[in-house]
Design an enzyme around this catalytic site. Structure first.
Site, PDB file in Angstrom:
ATOM      1  N   THR A  26       0.828  -1.207   0.000  1.00 13.82           N
ATOM      2  CA  THR A  26       0.000   0.000   0.000  1.00 13.82           C
ATOM      3  C   THR A  26       0.863   1.258   0.000  1.00 13.82           C
ATOM      4  O   THR A  26       2.037   1.210   0.401  1.00 13.82           O
ATOM      5  CB  THR A  26      -0.894  -0.008   1.259  1.00 13.82           C
ATOM      6  OG1 THR A  26      -1.506   1.264   1.424  1.00 13.82           O
ATOM      7  CG2 THR A  26      -0.093  -0.306   2.521  1.00 13.82           C
ATOM      8  N   ASP A  27       0.262   2.373  -0.394  1.00 14.94           N
ATOM      9  CA  ASP A  27       0.999   3.644  -0.310  1.00 14.94           C
ATOM     10  C   ASP A  27       1.138   4.105   1.140  1.00 14.94           C
ATOM     11  O   ASP A  27       1.949   4.972   1.453  1.00 14.94           O
ATOM     12  CB  ASP A  27       0.319   4.737  -1.162  1.00 14.94           C
ATOM     13  CG  ASP A  27      -1.120   5.037  -0.769  1.00 14.94           C
ATOM     14  OD1 ASP A  27      -1.661   4.339   0.118  1.00 14.94           O
ATOM     15  OD2 ASP A  27      -1.717   5.956  -1.353  1.00 14.94           O
TER      16      ASP A  27
HETATM   17  P1  NAD Z   1      -9.954  -7.011   2.092  1.00 10.93           P
HETATM   18  O1  NAD Z   1      -9.911  -6.805   3.566  1.00 10.93           O
HETATM   19  O2  NAD Z   1     -11.176  -6.663   1.339  1.00 10.93           O
HETATM   20  O3  NAD Z   1      -9.592  -8.551   1.759  1.00 10.93           O
HETATM   21  C1  NAD Z   1      -8.595  -9.255   2.434  1.00 10.93           C
HETATM   22  C2  NAD Z   1      -8.792 -10.741   2.162  1.00 10.93           C
HETATM   23  O4  NAD Z   1      -7.743 -11.464   2.833  1.00 10.93           O
HETATM   24  C3  NAD Z   1     -10.116 -11.290   2.706  1.00 10.93           C
HETATM   25  O5  NAD Z   1     -10.738 -12.097   1.735  1.00 10.93           O
HETATM   26  C4  NAD Z   1      -9.696 -12.119   3.911  1.00 10.93           C
HETATM   27  O6  NAD Z   1     -10.571 -13.220   4.166  1.00 10.93           O
HETATM   28  C5  NAD Z   1      -8.308 -12.577   3.500  1.00 10.93           C
HETATM   29  N1  NAD Z   1      -7.459 -12.909   4.651  1.00 10.93           N
HETATM   30  C6  NAD Z   1      -7.263 -12.177   5.765  1.00 10.93           C
HETATM   31  N2  NAD Z   1      -6.444 -12.816   6.622  1.00 10.93           N
HETATM   32  C7  NAD Z   1      -6.087 -13.982   6.006  1.00 10.93           C
HETATM   33  C8  NAD Z   1      -5.251 -15.059   6.370  1.00 10.93           C
HETATM   34  N3  NAD Z   1      -4.595 -15.092   7.535  1.00 10.93           N
HETATM   35  N4  NAD Z   1      -5.103 -16.095   5.494  1.00 10.93           N
HETATM   36  C9  NAD Z   1      -5.756 -16.102   4.291  1.00 10.93           C
HETATM   37  N5  NAD Z   1      -6.578 -15.103   3.917  1.00 10.93           N
HETATM   38  C10 NAD Z   1      -6.755 -14.045   4.760  1.00 10.93           C
HETATM   39  O7  NAD Z   1      -8.694  -6.207   1.535  1.00 10.93           O
HETATM   40  P2  NAD Z   1      -8.483  -5.471   0.133  1.00 10.93           P
HETATM   41  O8  NAD Z   1      -8.945  -4.073   0.253  1.00 10.93           O
HETATM   42  O9  NAD Z   1      -9.000  -6.328  -0.948  1.00 10.93           O
HETATM   43  O10 NAD Z   1      -6.893  -5.436   0.075  1.00 10.93           O
HETATM   44  C11 NAD Z   1      -6.162  -6.509  -0.508  1.00 10.93           C
HETATM   45  C12 NAD Z   1      -4.675  -6.207  -0.409  1.00 10.93           C
HETATM   46  O11 NAD Z   1      -4.370  -4.997  -1.090  1.00 10.93           O
HETATM   47  C13 NAD Z   1      -4.182  -6.028   1.027  1.00 10.93           C
HETATM   48  O12 NAD Z   1      -2.905  -6.622   1.126  1.00 10.93           O
HETATM   49  C14 NAD Z   1      -4.091  -4.527   1.193  1.00 10.93           C
HETATM   50  O13 NAD Z   1      -3.106  -4.190   2.140  1.00 10.93           O
HETATM   51  C15 NAD Z   1      -3.713  -4.092  -0.203  1.00 10.93           C
HETATM   52  N6  NAD Z   1      -4.147  -2.731  -0.588  1.00 10.93           N
HETATM   53  C16 NAD Z   1      -5.448  -2.349  -0.452  1.00 10.93           C
HETATM   54  C17 NAD Z   1      -5.832  -1.080  -0.870  1.00 10.93           C
HETATM   55  C18 NAD Z   1      -7.268  -0.602  -0.769  1.00 10.93           C
HETATM   56  O14 NAD Z   1      -7.548   0.555  -1.049  1.00 10.93           O
HETATM   57  N7  NAD Z   1      -8.213  -1.442  -0.397  1.00 10.93           N
HETATM   58  C19 NAD Z   1      -4.888  -0.211  -1.401  1.00 10.93           C
HETATM   59  C20 NAD Z   1      -3.555  -0.631  -1.522  1.00 10.93           C
HETATM   60  C21 NAD Z   1      -3.202  -1.909  -1.128  1.00 10.93           C
HETATM   61  O1  TDX Z   2     -16.379   6.391   8.251  1.00 13.77           O
HETATM   62  C1  TDX Z   2     -15.323   6.876   7.801  1.00 13.77           C
HETATM   63  N1  TDX Z   2     -15.147   8.242   7.814  1.00 13.77           N
HETATM   64  C2  TDX Z   2     -14.019   8.850   7.375  1.00 13.77           C
HETATM   65  O2  TDX Z   2     -13.897  10.081   7.389  1.00 13.77           O
HETATM   66  C3  TDX Z   2     -14.253   6.057   7.284  1.00 13.77           C
HETATM   67  C4  TDX Z   2     -14.400   4.562   7.259  1.00 13.77           C
HETATM   68  C5  TDX Z   2     -13.122   6.691   6.822  1.00 13.77           C
HETATM   69  N2  TDX Z   2     -12.993   8.037   6.869  1.00 13.77           N
HETATM   70  C6  TDX Z   2     -11.777   8.672   6.318  1.00 13.77           C
HETATM   71  C7  TDX Z   2     -10.455   8.109   6.789  1.00 13.77           C
HETATM   72  C8  TDX Z   2      -9.558   8.267   5.573  1.00 13.77           C
HETATM   73  O3  TDX Z   2      -9.013   9.575   5.533  1.00 13.77           O
HETATM   74  O4  TDX Z   2     -11.813   8.408   4.902  1.00 13.77           O
HETATM   75  C9  TDX Z   2     -10.506   8.112   4.379  1.00 13.77           C
HETATM   76  C10 TDX Z   2     -10.524   6.723   3.797  1.00 13.77           C
HETATM   77  O5  TDX Z   2     -10.649   5.799   4.866  1.00 13.77           O
HETATM   78  P1  TDX Z   2     -10.671   4.227   4.637  1.00 13.77           P
HETATM   79  O6  TDX Z   2     -11.718   3.903   3.640  1.00 13.77           O
HETATM   80  O7  TDX Z   2     -10.711   3.558   5.973  1.00 13.77           O
HETATM   81  O8  TDX Z   2      -9.269   3.984   3.897  1.00 13.77           O
HETATM   82  P2  TDX Z   2      -7.758   4.322   4.330  1.00 13.77           P
HETATM   83  O9  TDX Z   2      -7.606   4.400   5.790  1.00 13.77           O
HETATM   84  O10 TDX Z   2      -7.307   5.508   3.524  1.00 13.77           O
HETATM   85  O11 TDX Z   2      -7.008   2.980   3.801  1.00 13.77           O
HETATM   86  C11 TDX Z   2      -7.376   2.366   2.541  1.00 13.77           C
HETATM   87  O12 TDX Z   2      -6.451   2.680   1.529  1.00 13.77           O
HETATM   88  C12 TDX Z   2      -5.165   2.130   1.609  1.00 13.77           C
HETATM   89  C13 TDX Z   2      -7.470   0.854   2.716  1.00 13.77           C
HETATM   90  O13 TDX Z   2      -8.360   0.558   3.774  1.00 13.77           O
HETATM   91  C14 TDX Z   2      -6.111   0.249   2.974  1.00 13.77           C
HETATM   92  O14 TDX Z   2      -6.218  -1.179   3.036  1.00 13.77           O
HETATM   93  C15 TDX Z   2      -5.192   0.639   1.850  1.00 13.77           C
HETATM   94  O15 TDX Z   2      -3.901   0.172   2.119  1.00 13.77           O
END
Ligand code: NAD
Ligand code: TDX
Length: 349
Positions: free
Chosen positions: A129-130
């Protein structure tokens, strides 16, 4: 290729599984997922019955099961996405983040190294992640050379995993690639992250919680642009390298929430005709809340030929429509553990 996709029942993983199976019908995707509260087979319904897709319910910390999976399916690439991913949860309880994100990544690295042996050309892509880069001031953007400065237990656990991944390249010659992406939006995102929380709370006429003053900035990318980035890193990336992915769509949280509200006003006007933005409430800030993220993806553009395809406003509109059309999905994934967790920790939201 036989691709081991960890976390494939989560938000990004399920989008990536669908993308890979559609794009490469000759590859096999072996989805390995523990099905925590955030993982759900409902998100993989569209690939159910696809003979190129195998699902294994398992924990990435379970070394014997990971070993067996490498052997049984002759794995020759890893896309590692499994993680505890929600910053707020890492503040309330960091232990699972250390277990899955650090120990789980370590287990996968060990098993990949042992299964593939030295000199193997097989690639291990670590999806990071960033947030490992910390928080930006008013200007600038994260590059692959930005020093690590994680501020939450979540980002610290991801940073730890990244360092282990790097060490397996330098010490053992494992062909690793790490990617850093900004905030994703799109279909199948679990309703604890900002965008689905706002859409679903608005529809239920609940308050729309904005942490602090709402001026924190996130840089948004559509999940399928991220999925293409991970895929191109696997197929064209250079071992030992790091690539950033972002789509130059910086929004303050308050502006983004107002935009979602105005879209919902058009798509699903409230029965009392009051604008959804009336529901906005500023609530207590997240401890250690990073002020601003922005990604410089010029390296991925020049070296991988990748660029984002989705325009933010258009793809955000489609995302809102997806939630409106899939309220049954959100209801089902929100059952069970999610409800008790929220009842306990989010009483005032
Ligand atoms: P998510 O929470 O939606 O999904 C995570 C998945 O991992 C789930 O299906 C969960 O069941 C599985 N998991 C958790 N623990 C586990 C374990 N011990 N063994 C096997 N499976 C397990 O997350 P996401 O938003 O899809 O993120 C996926 C990846 O991308 C993560 O590594 C996250 O750090 C990275 N990432 C996410 C974002 C974002 O904006 N969502 C941005 C940058 C990087
Ligand atoms: O209810 C809320 N109100 C609010 O103001 C929630 C859930 C979040 N926020 C704010 C916090 C952050 O500034 O919104 C922004 C986005 O929050 P999240 O959706 O929780 O994301 P963030 O914390 O930025 O992290 C996400 O992006 C990077 C993902 O959850 C991470 O897994 C990824 O690595």
């Amino acid at each position: 290729m036989n691709i081991l996709l960890t976390g494939g029942a989560g938000f990004i993983g399920s989008n990536l599984a669908q993308y890979l199976l559609k794009t490469y019908p000759n590859d096999k995707v072996i989805t390995f997922d523990k099905l925590t509260y955030a993982g759900n087979l409902e998100s993989l319904k569209s690939v159910e019955g696809n003979s190129s897709h195998i699902f294994i319910k398992g924990d990435i910390c379970d070394a014997p099961l990971v070993r067996k999976t490498f052997k049984d399916y002759d794995i020759d690439a890893v896309l590692h996405l499994a993680a505890e991913s929600h910053v707020d949860r890492s503040i309330l309880g960091p232990k699972e983040f250390i277990e899955t994100n650090v120990m789980g990544t370590f287990t996968l690295l060990e098993e990949a190294k042992n299964a593939w042996g030295s000199g193997s050309e097989n690639v291990f892509v670590n999806v990071s992640t960033d947030e490992v880069y910390g928080s930006l001031g008013k200007t600038g953007a994260f590059t692959e050379l930005t020093p690590y400065a994680p501020n939450s237990p979540y980002s610290a656990s991801k940073a730890s995993a990244d360092h282990l991944v790097r060490s397996y390249f330098h010490t053992f010659g494992l062909k690793v690639i790490t990617t850093h992406c900004s905030n994703n939006y799109g279909a199948f995102q679990f309703p604890e992250k900002l965008i689905p929380v706002i859409i679903l709370n608005a529809l239920a006429r609940k308050k729309l919680p904005i942490y602090g003053d709402g001026l924190n900035i996130r840089d948004w990318i559509h999940v399928l642009d991220h999925a293409r980035g991970i895929d191109v890193a696997l197929r064209s990336g250079k071992a030992g390298e790091v690539y950033n992915f972002g789509a130059d769509a910086e929004w303050t949280n308050i502006d983004l929430v107002r935009f979602i509200c105005s879209e919902l006003d058009e798509l699903r006007p409230a029965t009392d005709t009051r604008p959804y933005s009336d529901l906005i409430e500023f609530v207590k800030d997240r401890p250690g809340h990073d002020q601003r993220y922005a990604i410089d993806s010029s390296k991925a553009k020049t070296e991988l030929g990748w660029s984002p395809e989705n325009d933010f406003k258009t793809a955000m509109r489609s995302t809102i429509k997806w939630y409106l059309d899939n309220l049954d999905w959100t209801e089902r994934v929100k059952s069970g553990e999610y409800i008790s967790y929220y009842a306990e920790n989010y009483k005032d939201r």
